[in-house]
Scaffold this motif. Structure first.
Motif, PDB file in Angstrom:
ATOM      1  N   PHE A  77       0.677  -1.008  -0.032  1.00 24.12           N
ATOM      2  CA  PHE A  77       0.078  -0.126  -0.005  1.00 24.12           C
ATOM      3  C   PHE A  77       1.038   1.323  -0.001  1.00 24.12           C
ATOM      4  N   LEU A 101       0.963   4.128  -2.633  1.00 21.78           N
ATOM      5  CA  LEU A 101       0.781   5.695  -2.714  1.00 21.78           C
ATOM      6  C   LEU A 101       1.873   6.347  -2.844  1.00 21.78           C
ATOM      7  N   ARG A 123      -7.030   5.533  -6.778  1.00 23.44           N
ATOM      8  CA  ARG A 123      -7.483   4.212  -6.939  1.00 23.44           C
ATOM      9  C   ARG A 123      -6.686   3.244  -5.650  1.00 23.44           C
ATOM     10  N   PRO A 124      -5.446   3.350  -5.382  1.00 26.09           N
ATOM     11  CA  PRO A 124      -4.874   2.623  -4.427  1.00 26.09           C
ATOM     12  C   PRO A 124      -5.468   2.903  -2.918  1.00 26.09           C
ATOM     13  N   VAL A 125      -5.912   4.343  -2.878  1.00 21.34           N
ATOM     14  CA  VAL A 125      -6.404   4.524  -1.370  1.00 21.34           C
ATOM     15  C   VAL A 125      -7.767   3.936  -1.397  1.00 21.34           C
ATOM     16  N   PHE A 147      -7.745   0.072  -0.769  1.00 29.27           N
ATOM     17  CA  PHE A 147      -6.835  -0.383   0.448  1.00 29.27           C
ATOM     18  C   PHE A 147      -8.240  -0.120   1.516  1.00 29.27           C
ATOM     19  N   PHE A 148      -8.789   0.987   1.511  1.00 33.39           N
ATOM     20  CA  PHE A 148      -9.878   1.243   2.377  1.00 33.39           C
ATOM     21  C   PHE A 148     -11.256   0.671   2.375  1.00 33.39           C
ATOM     22  N   ARG A 178     -10.378  -2.789   3.677  1.00 38.19           N
ATOM     23  CA  ARG A 178     -10.072  -2.966   5.149  1.00 38.19           C
ATOM     24  C   ARG A 178     -11.800  -2.910   5.610  1.00 38.19           C
ATOM     25  N   LYS A 205     -14.051  -6.065   6.155  1.00 37.31           N
ATOM     26  CA  LYS A 205     -13.894  -6.838   7.448  1.00 37.31           C
ATOM     27  C   LYS A 205     -13.779  -5.928   8.831  1.00 37.31           C
ATOM     28  N   GLU A 242      -8.092   7.999  11.147  1.00 30.64           N
ATOM     29  CA  GLU A 242      -6.680   8.051  10.895  1.00 30.64           C
ATOM     30  C   GLU A 242      -5.899   8.886  11.856  1.00 30.64           C
ATOM     31  N   LEU A 266      -0.066   8.133   5.368  1.00 30.32           N
ATOM     32  CA  LEU A 266      -0.959   8.792   4.276  1.00 30.32           C
ATOM     33  C   LEU A 266      -0.303  10.209   3.601  1.00 30.32           C
TER      34      LEU A 266
END
Lengths: 310, 262
Positions: free
Chosen positions: A100, A104, B8-10, B13-14, B17, B20, B87, B96
């Motif tokens: 991750f 980023l 997109r990765p943010v 990832f969230f 997460r 779950k 966060e 971040l």
């Protein structure tokens, strides 16, 4: 050819309400390894927070690689930061966290996987990469944070108390990693309140005390500064004025302040050893019942003692 | 670098997460409670033919008010305010904000993930309730009603999430403030004279509802004429935009000091 300036701060100041964080810190650093040293609460973390773009200075300016820091994400292509905080995503594995972080830093999924694996190997965590970070020991969490800060191979690495909780074997390997950065011509700024830690990484140190740069340079230079730096010694006894009168003639005493009300006398000296020899003699001869002897700048004293070689 | 780069990765990832997380599970179970009650009533209806209750009436008189005056607001509060506040509380914000990803992307990426999760929770529960209630009356008109209700739910969730997201970027205690807002301002303002209730978000949400909420006996009832659908749509869209812009501006300029140490 002059080396490029990596970090330039000019009169950098930060306060929180009435509490001083740092005051008028001006530094210019070229590639190399630098230690920021000072007791807890001295302002090291505030300084690192400003240079990592988390806080804005109230006064002064800061530039890294010639660019402003706050709200400048593109700068972080060249800067890595390992915070002091033991914070982590509880439900994420070490490998997921590093992938991750690499994402980023704008690596493609495949590159991120590769970068994450390399960073895990650099800190010896490849076997634990599929375990949740919440199951890691303090030292492992610290190593995964270091891995996160180097996943994009930055030119400037900021490490806040990086060796906390790390076992001796991995301490040596982290030190080797920092040395590797130095050899590659990169810059590492390490903050710590433990001098031997800093000393094992670099000879270039910046002493911060009460938010100000107390000394900056290599250890030898600072030692010579400390030798001539005045120290304060406060003595609480029954006859402070009389003790002050007896000690004032001593060449090791630079100044005296007496408070009859509190029963204290504060001596300022630039030769501590000589001062204490004479003081003990006077105290023994004059039979002054002493309640307390302490140095108001005691926190730094241990550091000075170490530097001087006591 | 474009300010919205690397969203997109943010988001991924969230979102991963979020599936779950305990919060998602708790709200999902809560969203099933009205469905389970309706299902129980339906079973009783089947087993005792003398038991005369119209489930679609329970749906419009109880389930819709529950969702639109309470559940959506609370789920928006917990998911929307978590975007930055989680966060900050877990002190992971530092990871971040010290990367090449702009803050705008961080906020929008996580906001979108939180919104999608909360929307799924709301819509799954709501659609299940609808299906049980209208199982014998599934017509084109009822499907139209379902479409209108789910669209209103999605919009309502969006504007409240944006509002609470802005709140979460600003205050540490945004949940407390949000509870006061939902139970206090949003309800009490309906009893103010004139058109002051237009200062509540709930007014515009209710204005979009294709069914009428109960007027009597409910603390959360609608006392004034609703705004037109177009006006409500425009206001909700604009407010969402404004709240998100405020959240972004705060997030970009605020200093988040994560440690107690100076």
């Amino acid at each position: 050819m002059a080396e490029a300036t990596v970090l330039q701060t000019d009169q950098l100041s930060k306060w929180y309400g009435n509490i001083l964080g740092i005051s008028e810190i001006s530094l210019s650093l070229t590639p190399g390894v630098y230690g920021i040293l000072g007791p807890n609460g001295a302002g090291k973390t505030t300084f690192l927070k400003i240079i990592s773009g988390q806080l804005k200075p109230n006064l002064g300016s800061i530039k890294i690689f010639g660019q402003p820091v706050f709200n400048n994400p593109s700068l972080f292509a060249r800067v890595g930061f390992c915070p002091e905080l033991d914070s982590y995503y509880q439900d994420v594995t070490g490998g997921q966290f590093l992938r991750f972080m690499a994402r980023l830093h704008r690596f493609s999924p495949d590159s991120a996987r590769l970068r994450a694996r390399q960073a895990l190997e650099a800190v010896g965590m490849e076997d634990s990469s599929d375990d949740l970070i919440s199951t890691y020991s303090l030292g492992m969490r610290q190593r995964i944070r270091i891995a996160a800060s180097i996943v994009h191979e930055p030119d400037l690495l900021l490490l806040d108390e990086p060796l906390r909780g790390i076992d001796p074997l991995w301490r040596a390997k982290i030190l080797a990693l920092i040395e590797g950065y130095r050899r590659e011509g990169k810059t590492v700024i390490v903050s710590s309140h433990i001098l031997p830690e800093i000393e094992s990484m670099t000879n270039h140190i910046t002493l911060i005390h009460q938010g100000k740069v107390f000394a900056h340079g290599d250890i030898q230079q600072i030692r010579s500064l400390i030798d001539t730096h005045p120290h304060q010694i406060s003595i609480t006894c029954s006859r402070p004025r009389e003790l002050a009168r007896k000690m004032i003639a001593s060449s090791s005493v630079l100044g005296v302040q007496v408070s009859e009300e509190k029963g204290t006398v504060i001596f300022e000296t630039n030769r501590r050893d000589s001062f204490f020899t004479q003081l003990m003699g006077k105290l023994a001869r004059g039979q002054y019942p002493v309640e307390e002897i302490f140095s108001p700048d005691d926190n730094l004293q241990s550091v000075f003692d170490y530097l001087i070689g006591d | 670098m474009p300010p919205i780069a690397n969203i997109r990765p943010v988001f991924t990832f969230f979102l991963n997460r979020g599936w779950k997380s305990r919060r998602t599970r708790v709200f999902f179970l809560l969203s099933l409670i009205p469905f389970l009650i309706l299902l129980a009533v339906k079973i009783v209806q089947i087993l005792s033919p003398d038991f005369k209750t119209f489930l679609y009436q329970i749906f419009s008189q109880a389930v819709v008010p529950f969702y639109f005056t309470m559940f959506i607001q609370f789920i928006a509060l917990f998911f929307g305010s978590s975007v930055i506040n989680d966060e900050r509380e877990s002190k992971t914000l530092i990871y971040l904000t010290t990367t090449q990803t702009p803050k705008l992307s961080i906020l929008l990426g996580k906001f979108t993930a939180c919104y999608i999760l909360s929307a799924l929770i709301v819509l799954v529960g709501f659609v299940l309730c609808f299906v049980v209630s209208y199982v014998n009356r599934l017509t084109f008109a009822s499907m139209e009603l379902l479409l209108g209700l789910t669209a209103t739910a999605a919009l309502s969730l969006l504007v409240y999430s944006a509002f609470f997201c802005a709140l979460g970027t600003l205050f540490r205690k945004s949940i407390l403030f949000g509870i006061f807002f939902i139970l206090g301002w949003e309800n009490v303002i309906q009893y103010f004279p004139g058109s002051t209730q237009k200062f509540s978000l709930n007014h515009y949400v209710k204005s979009l509802l294709p069914v009428e909420l109960p007027k009597k006996g409910g603390f959360l009832s609608f006392n004034l004429q609703p705004s037109s659908t177009l006006e409500a749509l425009i206001v909700i869209s604009l407010l969402t935009l404004i709240f998100l812009t405020i959240a972004i501006l705060i997030f970009q300029n605020k200093e988040y000091d994560l440690s107690d140490q100076v």
